[in-house]
Design a protein around this motif. Structure first.
Motif, short mmCIF file in Angstrom:
data_model
loop_
_atom_site.label_atom_id
_atom_site.label_comp_id
_atom_site.label_asym_id
_atom_site.label_seq_id
_atom_site.Cartn_x
_atom_site.Cartn_y
_atom_site.Cartn_z
N ALA A 145 5.85 5.23 12.47
CA ALA A 145 4.71 5.58 12.76
C ALA A 145 4.30 5.56 11.48
O ALA A 145 3.39 4.99 11.25
N LEU A 146 5.49 5.21 10.23
CA LEU A 146 4.87 5.18 9.16
C LEU A 146 4.43 3.67 8.42
O LEU A 146 3.55 3.38 8.41
N CYS A 147 4.75 2.33 9.41
CA CYS A 147 4.60 1.55 9.52
C CYS A 147 2.71 1.47 10.39
O CYS A 147 2.12 1.06 9.74
N ASP A 148 2.76 1.84 11.41
CA ASP A 148 1.15 1.90 11.84
C ASP A 148 0.59 2.69 10.84
O ASP A 148 -0.80 1.86 11.04
N ARG A 149 1.19 3.41 10.20
CA ARG A 149 0.11 4.46 9.05
C ARG A 149 -0.34 3.47 7.96
O ARG A 149 -1.72 2.78 7.56
N TYR A 150 0.55 2.53 7.56
CA TYR A 150 -0.17 0.89 6.65
C TYR A 150 -0.12 -0.14 7.08
O TYR A 150 -0.49 -0.99 6.63
N GLY A 151 -0.32 -0.26 8.00
CA GLY A 151 -0.81 -2.08 9.57
C GLY A 151 0.79 -2.92 9.00
O GLY A 151 0.64 -3.38 9.29
N TRP A 152 1.91 -2.25 9.36
CA TRP A 152 3.18 -2.71 8.77
C TRP A 152 3.68 -2.99 9.70
O TRP A 152 3.42 -2.21 10.93
N GLN B 292 0.47 -1.13 -0.31
CA GLN B 292 0.40 0.18 -0.02
C GLN B 292 0.89 1.17 -0.22
O GLN B 292 0.23 1.77 -1.08
N PRO B 293 1.87 1.34 0.61
CA PRO B 293 2.79 2.19 0.50
C PRO B 293 2.66 2.89 -1.01
O PRO B 293 3.84 2.24 -1.67
N SER B 294 3.16 4.37 -0.70
CA SER B 294 3.95 4.91 -2.07
C SER B 294 4.73 5.19 -2.12
O SER B 294 5.35 4.53 -1.31
N PRO B 295 5.78 5.35 -3.66
CA PRO B 295 6.90 5.16 -3.52
C PRO B 295 7.82 5.81 -2.84
O PRO B 295 9.22 5.77 -1.86
N PRO B 296 7.48 7.20 -2.71
CA PRO B 296 7.87 8.23 -1.92
C PRO B 296 8.62 7.00 0.27
O PRO B 296 9.20 7.34 0.54
N VAL B 297 6.88 6.74 0.24
CA VAL B 297 7.14 6.18 1.76
C VAL B 297 7.78 4.92 1.79
O VAL B 297 8.62 5.08 2.71
N LEU B 298 7.85 4.62 0.57
CA LEU B 298 8.56 3.32 0.67
C LEU B 298 10.23 3.69 0.69
O LEU B 298 10.99 2.93 1.06
N ARG B 299 11.21 4.06 0.21
CA ARG B 299 12.00 5.10 -0.46
C ARG B 299 12.49 5.22 1.06
O ARG B 299 13.37 4.92 1.58
N MET B 300 11.07 5.99 2.21
CA MET B 300 12.03 6.53 3.19
C MET B 300 11.95 5.60 3.91
O MET B 300 12.85 5.77 4.93
N LEU B 301 11.12 4.50 4.21
CA LEU B 301 11.15 3.39 4.63
C LEU B 301 12.66 2.71 4.95
O LEU B 301 13.65 2.15 5.65
N LEU B 302 13.65 2.13 3.85
CA LEU B 302 13.79 1.92 3.33
C LEU B 302 15.53 2.06 2.91
O LEU B 302 16.78 1.48 3.93
N PHE C 67 4.41 -6.77 6.07
CA PHE C 67 2.97 -6.07 5.92
C PHE C 67 2.51 -7.93 5.37
O PHE C 67 2.29 -7.95 5.15
N PRO C 68 0.36 -7.18 5.97
CA PRO C 68 -0.18 -8.32 5.55
C PRO C 68 0.08 -8.34 3.38
O PRO C 68 0.16 -7.07 2.77
N ASN C 69 -0.55 -9.63 3.70
CA ASN C 69 -0.38 -10.41 1.89
C ASN C 69 -2.00 -9.54 1.31
O ASN C 69 -2.86 -10.31 1.98
N ILE C 70 -1.83 -8.27 0.57
CA ILE C 70 -3.04 -7.84 0.12
C ILE C 70 -3.90 -9.20 -0.34
O ILE C 70 -4.92 -9.62 -1.04
N GLY C 71 -2.73 -9.83 -1.58
CA GLY C 71 -3.59 -11.19 -2.68
C GLY C 71 -4.03 -11.41 -1.85
O GLY C 71 -5.07 -12.18 -2.79
N GLU C 72 -3.44 -12.74 -0.74
CA GLU C 72 -4.52 -13.42 -0.28
C GLU C 72 -5.39 -12.91 0.21
O GLU C 72 -6.41 -13.95 1.10
N THR C 73 -5.42 -11.69 1.69
CA THR C 73 -6.18 -11.32 2.02
C THR C 73 -7.97 -11.56 0.48
O THR C 73 -8.85 -10.89 0.88
N ARG C 74 -7.43 -10.81 -0.55
CA ARG C 74 -8.63 -10.59 -1.38
C ARG C 74 -9.72 -11.59 -2.13
O ARG C 74 -10.05 -12.15 -1.73
N ALA C 75 -7.84 -13.35 -2.48
CA ALA C 75 -8.59 -14.26 -2.71
C ALA C 75 -9.64 -15.01 -1.37
O ALA C 75 -10.56 -15.06 -1.70
N SER C 76 -9.15 -14.52 -0.07
CA SER C 76 -10.39 -15.16 0.65
C SER C 76 -11.42 -14.46 1.27
O SER C 76 -12.55 -14.86 1.21
#
Length: 430
Positions: A395-402, A332-342, A420-429
């Motif tokens: 704080a960023l992780c909490d923002r996206y459930g990480w 879910q995080p946008s590229p800027p957020v993921l960039r900042m985290l990593l 982080f939650p596996n969004i693909g498996e969640t949608r499949a279920s």
């Protein structure tokens, strides 16, 4: 409009007032009980003597009917008379009392005398019956009354002191937790946790636990704010400095290659600043519903671009950065957020290492940064790392459930794991 006066009462003064009120009530109750007990004793004493006289009347009548002479002595204290003439001269006015009278007489005629007036039949003639009993012989003496009063007062005083002690202990036990929490709130030693005395009511224990919880939350928020301000100042000033420096350099040379290189620096610095601003603003965005419903695929190209930004620092420290991609997860995080985290986690790993390999692993439900550095230290365990700070990462992780977890490596170093939650498996279920 006058401002309301601040409350002047304290918990200590309320305790004193509470003790004073209960002591006054206890004293009033003690006086009333003492007075009622004394009145009850007087009434009981008189009632027993009057009933004794009344019950003796049948015996006296029977004796007179059998020919007994007046006055008739009954027991050690009672005298019976069957005529006015038989009464002693000083008691003859008592014949004026009505038939059925039975009480203690305290007037001038007969002071402290129990008198009973009745009548009976003998040989068809109605005759009066007078029974007298000296009160001083059947009632308690003044000394005995003093002993009883002294014993009653002693018992009342002991009960009062016991009641006062119980109320004092109870009020202190109720107010002591409040006093202790108030002193802890005023204390300058903020690291001391809130506590209440052992044996306090459950509500006070829950209150102290809630205060500790809120204090910890406030401390975390303050540290996040400090880290946020520190990082924002550094990360925003750095590209601004690059832009200002490159702009000045453009005026010093007209060579196309030199100007192209400075424009590239300006573009990169502006892009980095834009990414930083977007990532920081994501912490305060209110459109959480809209963002939580969107997801994207994390591809290898995006990760390599992030690694390119930290590669100069890694080369400077003679470190090798490896990338291992086991899956391309939906995030879910946008590229800027993921960039900042990593970038923050990679910079922490590089700064904590003097040699070896930094490994970035991408899995279906997590991203790992593994280094061979010094391992976990106190600052990292307290989530106060380099640059952005691990508090902001949280704080960023909490923002996206990480979820961020820091663990020690098998032999050395540290493992920073973003789960982080596996969004693909969640949608499949679903």
């Amino acid at each position: 409009m006058k401002a309301p006066k601040p409350p002047s009462s304290t918990a200590q003064s309320l305790t004193k007032k509470l003790s004073l009120y209960f002591n006054a009530i206890a004293l009033l109750i003690g006086i009333l009980v003492f007075a009622l007990s004394q009145a009850g004793l007087y009434w009981l004493e008189d009632e027993i003597n009057k009933r004794n006289l009344q019950q003796t009347a049948d015996f006296a009548v029977d004796q007179f009917q059998q020919g007994a002479n007046s006055p008739l002595i009954i027991g050690p204290n009672i005298l019976a008379y069957d005529s006015v003439q038989a009464l002693p001269k000083q008691f003859q006015p008592l014949s004026q009392y009505p038939i059925g009278y039975n009480d203690e007489i305290t007037d001038d005629i007969a002071h402290d005398l129990f008198f009973y007036h009745s009548s009976f039949e003998i040989q068809g003639e109605t005759k009066p019956l007078y029974l007298t009993m000296a009160a001083e012989k059947v009632e308690l003496s003044p000394d005995e009354w003093r002993y009883i009063n002294f014993a009653s007062l002693a018992i009342m005083i002991l009960l009062y002191l016991a009641f006062d002690f119980a109320i004092s202990k109870l009020s202190k036990r109720l107010v002591q937790p409040v006093n202790q929490l108030s002193q802890q709130l005023k204390s300058a030693h903020r690291e001391t946790s809130f506590s209440v005395p052992e044996g306090s009511a459950l509500e006070f224990t829950e209150l102290s636990n809630s205060l500790n919880k809120y204090r910890n939350q406030n401390e975390i928020l303050i540290k996040q704010e400090q880290s946020f301000a520190k990082y924002a100042s550094h990360e925003l000033r750095t590209p601004l400095t690059v832009i200002l420096g490159a702009t000045k350099l453009l005026d010093k040379s007209t060579e196309p290659e030199f100007q192209l290189r400075q424009r590239a620096r300006i573009t990169k610095a502006a892009t980095d600043m834009q990414h930083t601003i977007e990532a920081l603003l994501s912490l305060v965005k209110q459109e959480q519903t809209r963002e939580s419903s969107t997801c994207r695929k994390l591809v290898e190209k995006e990760i390599k671009q992030i690694l390119d930004e930290v590669s100069p620092l890694a080369k400077y420290k003679h470190l090798k950065v490896e990338l291992k991609i086991f899956a391309e997860p939906d995030i879910q995080p946008s590229p800027p957020v993921l960039r900042m985290l990593l970038i923050n986690l990679l910079q922490n790993a590089i700064n904590a290492s003097d040699s070896g390999i930094i490994t970035l692993e991408v899995c279906q439900s997590c991203i790992k940064v593994v280094d061979q550095g010094h391992g976990l230290n106190d600052s990292q365990q307290n989530k106060d790392g380099h640059g952005l700070g691990l508090l902001i990462v949280d704080a960023l992780c909490d923002r996206y459930g990480w979820q961020l977890m820091l663990t020690s490596g098998e032999e050395s170093g540290c493992i920073a794991k973003l789960t982080f939650p596996n969004i693909g498996e969640t949608r499949a279920s679903d």
